[in-house]
Design a protein around this motif. Sequence first.
Motif, PDB file in Angstrom:
ATOM      1  N   THR A 267       0.705  -1.178  -0.028  1.00 14.55           N
ATOM      2  CA  THR A 267      -0.302  -0.435  -0.263  1.00 14.55           C
ATOM      3  C   THR A 267       1.153   1.498   0.326  1.00 14.55           C
ATOM      4  OG1 THR A 267      -2.024  -0.878   0.798  1.00 14.55           O
ATOM      5  CG2 THR A 267      -2.233   1.355   1.194  1.00 14.55           C
ATOM      6  N   VAL A 268       2.069   1.031   1.002  1.00 12.81           N
ATOM      7  CA  VAL A 268       3.041   2.470   0.768  1.00 12.81           C
ATOM      8  C   VAL A 268       3.765   2.470  -0.561  1.00 12.81           C
ATOM      9  CG1 VAL A 268       4.938   3.045   2.003  1.00 12.81           C
ATOM     10  CG2 VAL A 268       3.293   2.249   3.498  1.00 12.81           C
ATOM     11  N   ILE A 269       4.063   1.325  -0.803  1.00 11.74           N
ATOM     12  CA  ILE A 269       4.922   1.600  -2.021  1.00 11.74           C
ATOM     13  C   ILE A 269       4.313   1.661  -3.358  1.00 11.74           C
ATOM     14  CG2 ILE A 269       5.883   0.205  -4.405  1.00 11.74           C
ATOM     15  CD1 ILE A 269       7.061  -0.978  -1.650  1.00 11.74           C
ATOM     16  N   GLY A 270       2.598   1.874  -2.886  1.00 10.03           N
ATOM     17  CA  GLY A 270       1.627   1.714  -4.439  1.00 10.03           C
ATOM     18  C   GLY A 270       1.216   3.276  -4.484  1.00 10.03           C
ATOM     19  N   TRP A 271       1.112   4.149  -2.921  1.00  9.50           N
ATOM     20  CA  TRP A 271       0.721   4.833  -2.654  1.00  9.50           C
ATOM     21  C   TRP A 271       1.967   5.828  -2.872  1.00  9.50           C
ATOM     22  CZ3 TRP A 271       2.206  10.009  -0.365  1.00  9.50           C
ATOM     23  CH2 TRP A 271       1.659  10.808  -0.125  1.00  9.50           C
ATOM     24  N   LEU A 272       3.231   5.913  -3.360  1.00 11.26           N
ATOM     25  CA  LEU A 272       4.393   7.238  -3.713  1.00 11.26           C
ATOM     26  C   LEU A 272       4.400   6.737  -5.001  1.00 11.26           C
ATOM     27  CD1 LEU A 272       6.681   5.635  -0.862  1.00 11.26           C
ATOM     28  CD2 LEU A 272       5.801   7.814  -0.968  1.00 11.26           C
TER      29      LEU A 272
END
Length: 342
Positions: A200-205
């Motif tokens: 999720t964090v990687i996708g958001w970034l």
Amino acid sequence: MTQPATAAQKQTPTSDVKSAGDQGGSRRSVLRWDVRTLSLLGVLAALVAVGGITAPDEFLATSNLQLVLTQASVIGVVTVGMTFVITSGGIDLSVGAMVALASVWATTVATQEFGFAGILFTAVIVGVGCGLVNGLLIAYGRMVPFIATLAMLASARGLALQITDGSTQVVSVDSVLDLGGRDAYVLGIPPLVLIFGAVTVIGWLLLNRTTFGRRTIAVGGNAEAARLAGIDVRRQRLYLYLLSGLCCGIAAFMLIVLAGSGQNTNGNLYELDAIAAAIIGGTLLSGGRGTIIGSVLGVLIFTTITNIFALNNLETAVQQIAKGAIIVAAVLVQRRSLHGDT
């Protein structure tokens, strides 16, 4: 002697008005996103309250909350990839079938001989391979995403059935099975939830802080304008379907850990759940706008509904009706929002 006017002095009132208008539009957009996110959080909080009232002992138990998050993690990873695809104006109906194919290919006897690394590598590479085929057909074969991914859905399901011959492939690699045990929890958090959080964090970034994300939004908003702006639209679409396949491969490995086996029925209706979660989260089905946080909240809402219905022994049919009503309401809100922008 009169000095020549500078660029700043030559700025017309009209340009000032446009600049102010752009800033106002940006503020309105941020406010709209905040309201949508808060609304989703409110719905999730209301569902938690309902679960706490209808089944307080079971729903609020730590073990049940861990179960809800774990179940949300697998479809959540798939939804992150789906969000990118939908934001670009595409669709991927094959995600569930890709999860099934990757899970059974990674749990064959030959693959399990290579241990943990062999299972993980196979699941990921099969997912990426399927995404590559989708991307090539859509980006360079100029096939409609609906048709290309529908063909992949049928083909991947068929191949998964052929590999398993309709039977369940049990995992015998202890290191994989141990990952799903309570001893592997980190501060009470299941490892699969941590993987979901990292994705999720990687996708958001990737969507909000990189050129790749801006290009994805541009292609979804207006592919021809994006092409004229210098974006290689075909290559971007290929990358997006590769990303979707990668997420399916990761989800397949997570499902193997969770179930301890590989089956050709894995990932059943994941495509519908992922699309629905992205839509109620605020991602436009027509492309040009997407939100990872909204998609994650959509996944949590659907998973919580499923859990509440199960704890209260309610029929699956009623659960599906409730999900359908939520999807319709989300689409109507999107249409109202779009009409408000124009």
